[in-house]
Design an enzyme around this catalytic site. Structure first.
Site, PDB file in Angstrom:
ATOM      1  N   LYS A 224      49.552  24.261  27.199  1.00  0.00           N
ATOM      2  CA  LYS A 224      49.989  24.172  25.799  1.00  0.00           C
ATOM      3  C   LYS A 224      48.863  23.630  24.908  1.00  0.00           C
ATOM      4  O   LYS A 224      49.040  23.475  23.708  1.00  0.00           O
ATOM      5  CB  LYS A 224      51.218  23.268  25.682  1.00  0.00           C
ATOM      6  CG  LYS A 224      52.469  23.834  26.372  1.00  0.00           C
ATOM      7  CD  LYS A 224      53.654  22.961  26.086  1.00  0.00           C
ATOM      8  CE  LYS A 224      54.804  23.157  27.058  1.00  0.00           C
ATOM      9  NZ  LYS A 224      55.506  24.422  26.905  1.00  0.00           N
ATOM     10  N   CYS A 362      65.047  25.980  27.067  1.00  0.00           N
ATOM     11  CA  CYS A 362      65.218  25.043  28.183  1.00  0.00           C
ATOM     12  C   CYS A 362      65.855  23.734  27.728  1.00  0.00           C
ATOM     13  O   CYS A 362      65.509  22.650  28.225  1.00  0.00           O
ATOM     14  CB  CYS A 362      63.900  24.764  28.904  1.00  0.00           C
ATOM     15  SG  CYS A 362      63.100  26.241  29.515  1.00  0.00           S
TER      16      CYS A 362
HETATM   17  N1  7TS Z   1      58.826  19.187  28.102  1.00  0.00           N
HETATM   18  C1  7TS Z   1      58.800  19.756  26.890  1.00  0.00           C
HETATM   19  C2  7TS Z   1      59.076  18.933  25.680  1.00  0.00           C
HETATM   20  C3  7TS Z   1      58.462  21.112  26.783  1.00  0.00           C
HETATM   21  O1  7TS Z   1      58.430  21.673  25.575  1.00  0.00           O
HETATM   22  C4  7TS Z   1      58.168  21.848  27.951  1.00  0.00           C
HETATM   23  C5  7TS Z   1      57.918  23.324  27.903  1.00  0.00           C
HETATM   24  C6  7TS Z   1      58.190  21.187  29.180  1.00  0.00           C
HETATM   25  C7  7TS Z   1      58.541  19.854  29.219  1.00  0.00           C
HETATM   26  C8  7TS Z   1      57.847  21.871  30.449  1.00  0.00           C
HETATM   27  O2  7TS Z   1      56.474  22.168  30.502  1.00  0.00           O
HETATM   28  P1  7TS Z   1      55.863  22.975  31.722  1.00  0.00           P
HETATM   29  O3  7TS Z   1      54.469  23.245  31.285  1.00  0.00           O
HETATM   30  O4  7TS Z   1      55.946  22.109  32.913  1.00  0.00           O
HETATM   31  O5  7TS Z   1      56.689  24.220  31.853  1.00  0.00           O
HETATM   32  N2  7TS Z   1      58.443  23.943  26.762  1.00  0.00           N
HETATM   33  C9  7TS Z   1      58.553  25.264  26.553  1.00  0.00           C
HETATM   34  C10 7TS Z   1      59.084  25.771  25.364  1.00  0.00           C
HETATM   35  O6  7TS Z   1      59.460  25.102  24.426  1.00  0.00           O
HETATM   36  N3  7TS Z   1      59.081  27.098  25.448  1.00  0.00           N
HETATM   37  O7  7TS Z   1      58.602  27.460  26.657  1.00  0.00           O
HETATM   38  C11 7TS Z   1      58.270  26.318  27.342  1.00  0.00           C
END
Ligand code: 7TS
Length: 408
Positions: A224, A362
């Site tokens: 991100k 999510c």
């Molecule tokens: N926490 C938050 C606040 C997030 O936005 C996300 C992913 C995660 C945890 C998980 O991150 P990962 O890299 O381990 O998958 N958020 C999103 C979203 O808002 N749209 O797709 C993924």
């Protein structure tokens, strides 16, 4: 901040999608990657690739230096006290699960409490829910305001001396709200609880100082923040990490292995069993250099301006509902348009080359709190412009027309 010059560094942005120049408004799901990150990963594979912490040969030591160098950069980026406090993980999800599996399950028991909020991403909800179920601890939720924000008085009223852990997202991926993490941490500590921060949506967009926040654990994802997928990190205070048991066992995390018992390496390697995501870490290091060069304060300022512009322009569309508080917002806007399904909104926008996310993000419990099944979301990053927002607004007017709502 010269956004046009920044855009030049992102090759993917310069393409037509469905016959229109791409407008990428889904960086909260995953950001795009600058040339310097792509090149750093290629260069690693072309010149330095080998496994880490093993070989005495030159490539092995170059790879190890690159991997550990990325850890040092990550520690500095978060202002951690030492690189030993940075555990490389696959991302936020793996980092939070590590704390839940290793720390929460060891310290929680019947009558203890874990405190979270209903706005959490599933990654910062299910690990605690399952740890509570496994240990007999009670999972408690800090109540939310109508607009989704948190009041410190409600944190005070929820956290007690039985609370072992408080875990809250710094920035909501749906509401866009920036939570008062430093103040929540102080309340947690007053009761002897540890503070976990889900930094998935804060780390890419604002200066983060884990020592100033005084949080005990902090999780984030590289993908991100301009880095490759598959790499992220858990920050933890050294004394806590030292006392924790590993959750993955295997190569490279051991000190000595006997038939019936083993001992572990020192921090951070005892938590990094197996061959790690070496090129990913190199990419993360390059992404940190890239972001530092531009400046996180500049990036934050740019995104806030853009999100405010988007909020104002979206507000003028008849039939739109925008979620989250008006004040104290980060760079994303979540909305619904009349009774058009968000997936249909996103599909029509895609035919115009505009990428947004639609769904529950999510965050199913938050969707229930907001009384919707899904929403549309436009999220911004350093490479987005006001023209991108204008294209979004035009696209939404066209979407309304398509579904028979006329221009409003
Ligand atoms: N926490 C938050 C606040 C997030 O936005 C996300 C992913 C995660 C945890 C998980 O991150 P990962 O890299 O381990 O998958 N958020 C999103 C979203 O808002 N749209 O797709 C993924």
């Amino acid at each position: 901040m010269n956004v046009q010059a920044i855009r030049e560094q992102f090759p993917i942005l310069h393409q037509n999608v469905n016959g229109h120049p791409l407008v990428y408004l889904d960086s909260a799901a995953s950001s795009q990657k600058p040339r310097s990150v792509i090149d750093a990963v290629s260069r690693f594979y072309e010149h330095d690739n080998a496994n880490v912490h093993r070989g005495v040969h030159t490539l092995g030591s170059r790879a190890t230096d690159a991997y550990e160098g990325a850890r040092e950069k990550t520690a500095k980026f978060l202002n951690a006290a030492s690189p030993q406090e940075i555990i490389f993980t696959r991302g936020t999800t793996t980092a939070l699960n590590l704390v839940a599996s290793s720390y929460a399950r060891a310290v929680c028991g019947e009558g203890d409490e874990i405190v979270i909020t209903q706005m959490e991403h599933h990654s910062n909800l299910i690990p605690w829910q399952q740890a509570a179920k496994a240990t007999g601890a009670t999972l408690k939720y800090i109540p939310l305001q109508k607009d989704g924000s948190i009041r410190l008085a409600d944190v005070e009223a929820t956290v007690t001396d039985r609370t072992k852990l408080v875990s809250v997202m710094y920035v909501s991926n749906v509401l866009g709200v920036v939570n008062p993490i430093k103040e929540i941490t102080a309340i947690a500590h007053k009761h002897g609880a540890k503070m976990v921060v889900d930094g998935a949506q804060s780390t890419p967009h604002m200066k983060v100082d884990v020592r100033d926040l005084d949080c005990d654990f902090y999780a984030f994802s590289g993908h991100k923040m301009c880095a490759p997928t598959g790499i992220g990190a858990l920050y933890g205070k050294k004394a806590l990490l030292e006392a924790m048991e590993p959750v993955e066992f295997g190569g490279e995390m051991i000190d000595h292995v006997d038939l019936y018992d083993s001992t572990w390496k020192e921090l951070p390697w005892k938590f990094e069993g197996g061959t790690p995501i070496i090129a990913g870490a190199v990419g993360l290091g390059a992404a940190i250099d890239f972001l530092n060069e531009i400046g996180l304060d500049e990036i934050e300022r740019h995104e806030h301006k853009l999100a405010a512009y988007a909020y104002d322009r979206l507000s003028t569309i008849e039939g739109i509902s925008i979620f989250g508080p008006v004040e104290n917002r980060a760079g994303l806007v979540t909305f619904n348009l009349n009774d058009v399904h968000p997936h249909d909104v996103a599909t029509v926008l895609d035919t115009k080359g505009i990428a947004i996310r639609a769904g529950h993000h999510c965050c199913q419990p938050l969707m229930r709190y907001l009384n919707v099944s899904s929403t549309a979301r436009a999220s911004f990053y350093l490479y987005n412009t006001e023209e991108d927002v204008d294209r979004l607004i035009d696209g939404l007017h066209q979407t309304k027309e398509f579904f028979g709502y006329g221009i409003g």
